[in-house]
Design an enzyme around this catalytic site. Structure first.
Site, PDB file in Angstrom:
ATOM      1  N   CYS A   8     -24.884 -58.950-128.622  1.00  0.00           N
ATOM      2  CA  CYS A   8     -23.911 -59.789-127.637  1.00  0.00           C
ATOM      3  C   CYS A   8     -22.434 -59.315-127.744  1.00  0.00           C
ATOM      4  CB  CYS A   8     -24.157 -61.068-127.786  1.00  0.00           C
ATOM      5  SG  CYS A   8     -23.913 -61.691-129.440  1.00  0.00           S
ATOM      6  N   ARG A  14     -24.974 -65.464-129.922  1.00  0.00           N
ATOM      7  CA  ARG A  14     -26.395 -65.237-129.405  1.00  0.00           C
ATOM      8  C   ARG A  14     -27.062 -64.171-129.950  1.00  0.00           C
ATOM      9  NH1 ARG A  14     -23.931 -64.118-123.777  1.00  0.00           N
ATOM     10  NH2 ARG A  14     -22.379 -63.040-125.356  1.00  0.00           N
ATOM     11  N   ASP A 113     -23.028 -67.928-122.890  1.00  0.00           N
ATOM     12  CA  ASP A 113     -22.204 -67.723-124.084  1.00  0.00           C
ATOM     13  C   ASP A 113     -21.921 -68.971-124.757  1.00  0.00           C
ATOM     14  OD1 ASP A 113     -20.821 -66.904-126.460  1.00  0.00           O
ATOM     15  OD2 ASP A 113     -19.997 -65.144-125.317  1.00  0.00           O
TER      16      ASP A 113
HETATM   17  P1  4NP Z   1     -21.360 -64.208-128.818  1.00  0.00           P
HETATM   18  O1  4NP Z   1     -20.205 -65.010-128.762  1.00  0.00           O
HETATM   19  O2  4NP Z   1     -21.094 -62.760-128.181  1.00  0.00           O
HETATM   20  O3  4NP Z   1     -22.700 -64.691-128.364  1.00  0.00           O
HETATM   21  O4  4NP Z   1     -21.400 -63.789-130.533  1.00  0.00           O
HETATM   22  C1  4NP Z   1     -18.695 -64.662-128.630  1.00  0.00           C
HETATM   23  C2  4NP Z   1     -18.360 -64.832-129.956  1.00  0.00           C
HETATM   24  C3  4NP Z   1     -17.086 -64.545-130.274  1.00  0.00           C
HETATM   25  C4  4NP Z   1     -16.289 -64.271-128.959  1.00  0.00           C
HETATM   26  C5  4NP Z   1     -16.803 -63.954-127.732  1.00  0.00           C
HETATM   27  C6  4NP Z   1     -18.027 -64.555-127.780  1.00  0.00           C
HETATM   28  N1  4NP Z   1     -14.868 -63.919-129.245  1.00  0.00           N
HETATM   29  O5  4NP Z   1     -14.064 -63.892-128.008  1.00  0.00           O
HETATM   30  O6  4NP Z   1     -14.028 -63.788-130.032  1.00  0.00           O
END
Ligand code: 4NP
Length: 139
Positions: A8, A14, A113
């Site tokens: 992800c 996720r 997300d």
């Molecule tokens: P992930 O969620 O892709 O499901 O781990 C996120 C975690 C951090 C960020 C964006 C999405 N961020 O902008 O730091």
């Protein structure tokens, strides 16, 4: 043993959720997770993901920290599963075309997300049903 990697954007919400749900469902695959970005590099699994895994009794590694997909990872893994359409797009943009046949989307519908939605329960339910399908396909 087939080597599977969930990917992800941040590798804190996720894809680690999918990694540990999938590990709870099968011992017949090597399973890891990665990020498309370095934004959360070295950070632990998001507390919302840790909370939902605890709630459903899914064991996870507290030492797991965010790691960006490397060029070696594209060679190493047999199946590289992006959690949403943009993850798949980014994975293809950052890899040699010879690896593109390994890159697939987790489910027809992108997994929302929870970093943005705050809804870890909805994400968990989608991750669980998707992982059940992946176990059937890959084992
Ligand atoms: P992930 O969620 O892709 O499901 O781990 C996120 C975690 C951090 C960020 C964006 C999405 N961020 O902008 O730091």
């Amino acid at each position: 043993m087939k080597k599977v990697c969930f990917v992800c954007l941040g590798n804190i919400c996720r894809s680690p959720m999918a990694e540990f749900v999938m590990k709870s469902l099968t011992d017949e695959l090597e399973i890891e997770s990665r990020a498309t970005s370095g934004w959360e590099h070295g950070h632990p699994i998001h507390e919302g993901t840790q909370g939902i895994l605890k709630q459903y009794g899914i064991a996870y590694d507290v030492k797991k920290d965010s790691t960006k997909m490397s060029s070696d990872d594209f060679e190493y893994f047999d199946v590289i599963i992006g959690m949403d359409a943009s993850n798949v797009e980014n994975l293809k943009a950052m890899s040699d075309p010879k690896y593109h046949n390994k890159i697939v989307q987790f489910a027809e519908e992108s997994v929302p997300d929870p970093w943005y939605t705050g809804d870890f329960e909805d994400t968990y339910q989608r991750v669980l049903s998707g992982c059940q399908e992946w176990v059937k396909k890959l084992t």
